[in-house]
Design a protein around this motif. Structure first.
Motif, short mmCIF file in Angstrom:
data_model
loop_
_atom_site.label_atom_id
_atom_site.label_comp_id
_atom_site.label_asym_id
_atom_site.label_seq_id
_atom_site.Cartn_x
_atom_site.Cartn_y
_atom_site.Cartn_z
N ARG A 72 0.86 -1.48 0.04
CA ARG A 72 0.11 -0.13 0.03
C ARG A 72 1.12 1.05 0.45
O ARG A 72 0.48 2.32 -0.77
N ASP A 80 -6.27 2.02 -2.07
CA ASP A 80 -7.67 2.70 -0.92
C ASP A 80 -8.55 2.52 -2.74
O ASP A 80 -9.98 2.16 -2.18
N GLU A 83 -9.73 -1.05 -3.96
CA GLU A 83 -9.92 -1.38 -2.97
C GLU A 83 -11.89 -1.56 -3.00
O GLU A 83 -12.30 -2.28 -2.35
N ARG A 90 -13.94 -3.21 1.13
CA ARG A 90 -13.50 -4.84 1.43
C ARG A 90 -12.45 -4.87 1.79
O ARG A 90 -11.79 -4.51 0.81
N ARG A 91 -11.78 -6.01 2.52
CA ARG A 91 -10.15 -6.01 2.54
C ARG A 91 -9.95 -7.11 1.46
O ARG A 91 -10.86 -8.13 1.79
#
Length: 172
Positions: A72, A80, A83, A90-91
């Motif tokens: 990241r 981000d 995602e 969510r991860r």
């Protein structure tokens, strides 16, 4: 070339006058961003993965799948944003992190997992054993921008930025 985090550090340190970044970024005061547009995200899959049989994928198809990614810190805003668009915030099930796109693709080819990547980047990296599939509508995208420090930029950097002919300048 380099990841957004590294490029911004080079700009802050004065070792680069203009850098490419993947927004959103936390820019320092005095840093201007020039939006260059959006690029499509695609999915890199092991060639024998069941999802490789489909022409288009939905983000929901990727949920729960093993994922190979990059750290990241390389581009936090882009990470981000991916995602948010692909995994609805969510991860993802990241089973391995690799330092760069080439290593990510080698892990995909080895069957470690799939990866979401920039389509234009994948077009320049051909790795045997990797199938590339596009997303259906809405297509996830990431941005591309120039970052520079107009107050301290040398004339050549200002001319380079002027060549972009874009007026969407956002001061940090």
């Amino acid at each position: 070339t380099g990841f957004t985090g590294w490029n911004l550090e080079e700009l802050r340190a004065g070792r680069s006058d203009v850098v490419f970044v993947r927004p959103p970024v936390d820019a320092d005061p005095g840093v201007a961003l020039i939006d260059l547009g959006e690029e499509e995200l695609v999915v890199a899959l092991p060639a024998d993965h069941p999802l490789a049989a489909r022409r288009r994928l939905r983000p929901a198809d990727l949920r729960g799948e093993a994922v190979v990614s990059w750290p990241r810190r390389n581009a936090p805003g882009m990470h981000d944003r991916i995602e948010a668009q692909v995994w609805a915030g969510r991860r993802p099930n990241v089973v391995r992190e690799e330092p760069d796109d080439e290593q990510v693709l080698r892990a995909v080819a080895a069957g470690v997992g799939l990866a979401v990547m920039i389509g234009t980047r994948l077009a320049s990296l051909r790795v045997p054993g990797v199938a590339v599939r596009r997303f259906g509508v809405p297509v996830p995208t990431v941005g591309l921008a120039l970052a520079w420090r107009p107050a301290v930029a040398p004339p050549a950097a200002a001319r380079f930025v002027g060549l972009t002919q874009f007026s969407d300048v956002k001061a940090g």
